[in-house]
Design a protein around this motif. Structure first.
Motif, mmCIF file in Angstrom:
data_model
loop_
_atom_site.group_PDB
_atom_site.id
_atom_site.type_symbol
_atom_site.label_atom_id
_atom_site.label_comp_id
_atom_site.label_asym_id
_atom_site.label_seq_id
_atom_site.Cartn_x
_atom_site.Cartn_y
_atom_site.Cartn_z
ATOM 1 N N UNK A 315 0.873 -1.174 0.000
ATOM 2 C CA UNK A 315 0.000 0.000 0.000
ATOM 3 C C UNK A 315 0.908 1.222 0.000
ATOM 4 N N UNK A 316 0.680 2.143 -0.931
ATOM 5 C CA UNK A 316 1.574 3.306 -1.047
ATOM 6 C C UNK A 316 0.786 4.601 -1.009
ATOM 7 N N UNK A 317 1.145 5.481 -0.118
ATOM 8 C CA UNK A 317 0.515 6.806 -0.049
ATOM 9 C C UNK A 317 1.580 7.876 0.186
ATOM 10 N N UNK A 318 1.764 8.743 -0.788
ATOM 11 C CA UNK A 318 2.682 9.884 -0.633
ATOM 12 C C UNK A 318 4.010 9.676 -1.337
ATOM 13 N N UNK A 319 4.399 10.616 -2.205
ATOM 14 C CA UNK A 319 5.644 10.480 -2.973
ATOM 15 C C UNK A 319 6.910 10.533 -2.110
ATOM 16 N N UNK A 320 8.010 9.999 -2.662
ATOM 17 C CA UNK A 320 9.281 9.903 -1.930
ATOM 18 C C UNK A 320 10.079 11.199 -1.929
ATOM 19 N N UNK A 321 9.682 12.121 -2.818
ATOM 20 C CA UNK A 321 10.391 13.395 -2.896
ATOM 21 C C UNK A 321 9.531 14.391 -3.643
ATOM 22 N N UNK A 322 10.112 15.542 -3.940
ATOM 23 C CA UNK A 322 9.367 16.580 -4.645
ATOM 24 C C UNK A 322 9.356 16.218 -6.139
ATOM 25 N N UNK A 323 8.543 15.220 -6.473
ATOM 26 C CA UNK A 323 8.613 14.602 -7.813
ATOM 27 C C UNK A 323 8.150 15.543 -8.926
ATOM 28 N N UNK A 324 7.427 16.628 -8.538
ATOM 29 C CA UNK A 324 6.979 17.593 -9.557
ATOM 30 C C UNK A 324 8.191 18.277 -10.190
#
Ligand SMILES: Nc1ncnc2c1ncn2[C@@H]1O[C@H](COP(=O)(O)OP(=O)(O)OP(=O)(O)O)[C@@H](O)[C@H]1O
Ligand SMILES: O=C(O)[C@H](O)COP(=O)(O)O
Length: 394
Positions: A315-324
């Motif tokens: 289950x994954x919620x929330x990116x690992x870095x500022x992926x934008x």
């Protein structure tokens, strides 16, 4: 088990369905119509089975006023394109008025109309019984299909069920099935990955997940509150100062429960919150005091990918870095690729995590991408969502 539209005869009936058409918009244009597409199977089923269909949704937060930047007109147009038929729409500032009532009364089986943004009325978010009754008076059956808004007890998501029999649509059924099995009876090893920036919102989820998962991976902006609890220098990274103590407690709770908690071991630091800022990648105990953590480093990405490779449910919620920002997207990309390559059941929740997976072209490699941000989190926390509670049991 909740009743669905399959369990009821809709032929010739007036059906009112609450969807979550709260899609991202830029200058009046829809920039991502995932939520509209997600509701199509239910809409098509109802129309094919000769229901006369009235759709409703909110858009944004107009705070009870008919602010036209939040009109659902573009949604009616996009729906018409997908359904290849007219979606009748009248932009009423009061959502329901005499003309809308007439449109609903004259709607024939196989025809569809959309009401204006229900949040144009302040009674919507107040869950006002009068407004709920007004909406209910247009139809004979209520279909709950707004998973993304199911954590809100509003007139169109909950109150309306006091006046009409309520069943669920296919999207709610699918969301409950995947998110429910992920938390209730997961195939093991069960790995949860938490990241992103809303540390305060997500810490309660971690507390609940510790008793269920085998491994908990923490990355993104969340990690620095945990680093702080470990006594590490975090420079100017985002920090939830109020929750440092709780982060420490959660680490202890995980240890006592025999749950493996993985934090990033290295960090991509930047001198400013900008894509082109000067960067340095360091081990986590060497973060410069004048820089901020923007992404997990390559060693962490490898460590996390290895753990994901061993999982049966993720289950994954929330990116690992500022992926934008492309220079800080690598960690999120590596984790997304590890999920895409695994045979595990993979469930993605949260607007930005879903957008990241979409951006990397990996969406179709995931078992389930939830249309809910806050809703999927509350579900994973084990909370009963009011919009689901009102659906009749089988
Ligand atoms: N190290 C970091 N520093 C600052 N911001 C970060 C960092 N890592 C990730 N973020 C930001 O976190 C944001 C996403 O966080 P968020 O908690 O909102 O996740 P989400 O998947 O969108 O869930 P939800 O739908 O509940 O909002 C992204 O905009 C991303 O840039
Ligand atoms: O985007 C969402 O999470 C839902 O549409 C709910 O919107 P809300 O947070 O404004 O209630």
């Amino acid at each position: 088990m909740k009743k669905t539209i399959r369990d009821i005869d809709v032929k010739g009936k007036k059906v009112i369905a609450r969807c979550d058409f709260n899609v991202p918009m830029q200058e009046g244009r829809i920039t991502d119509d995932t939520r509209i597409r997600a509701a199509l199977p239910t809409i098509e089923y109802l129309l094919e089975h000769d229901a006369a269909l009235i759709l409703m949704s909110h858009m944004g937060r107009p705070k009870g006023e008919p602010k036209m930047e939040f009109t659902l007109a573009p949604v009616a147009e996009r729906l018409s394109e997908y359904l290849k038929k007219e979606v009748k729409f009248k932009s009423s500032p009061t959502v329901v008025d005499d003309e809308v009532k007439k449109m609903a009364a004259e709607l024939k089986p196989g025809e569809v109309m959309l009401l204006e943004n229900v949040r144009f009325r302040k009674e919507e978010t107040e869950n006002d019984p009068g407004f709920a009754k007004e909406l209910a008076s247009l139809a004979e059956l209520f279909v709950q299909e707004a998973f993304g808004t199911a954590h809100r007890a509003h007139a169109s998501t909950a109150g309306i069920a006091d006046y009409l029999p309520a069943v669920s649509g296919f999207l709610i059924e699918k969301e409950v099935k995947f998110l429910g099995s992920a938390v209730e009876d997961p195939k093991r090893p069960f790995v949860a990955i938490m990241g992103g920036a809303k540390v305060g919102d997500k810490i309660p989820v971690i507390r609940n997940l510790i008793s269920r998962v085998d491994t908990l991976i923490i990355g993104g902006g969340m990690a620095y509150t945990f680093y702080k609890a470990m006594g590490l220098e975090i420079g100017t990274s985002i920090l939830d100062a109020d929750n440092v103590g709780l982060a420490g407690e959660l680490m202890k709770q995980a240890e006592e429960a025999g749950v493996k908690m993985l934090l990033p071991v290295d960090v991509v630091c930047a001198a400013a919150f900008e894509n082109d800022a000067e960067t340095v990648t360091v081990d986590r105990d060497k973060m410069p005091a004048d820089m901020m953590g923007m992404d997990i480093g390559p060693k962490s990405a490898e460590l996390f990918a290895e753990e994901i490779g061993k999982a049966a449910t993720v289950v994954w919620n929330g990116p690992m870095g500022v992926f934008e920002m492309p220079n800080f997207a690598e960690g999120t990309k590596k984790v997304a690729e590890a999920l895409a390559a695994s045979d595990a059941i993979t469930v993605i929740g949260g607007g930005d995590s879903a957008a990241a997976v979409e951006q990397f072209g990996l969406a179709d490699k995931m078992t389930h991408i939830s249309t809910g941000g806050g809703a999927s989190l509350e579900f994973l926390e084990g909370k009963t969502l009011p919009g689901i509670a009102v659906i009749q049991d089988k």
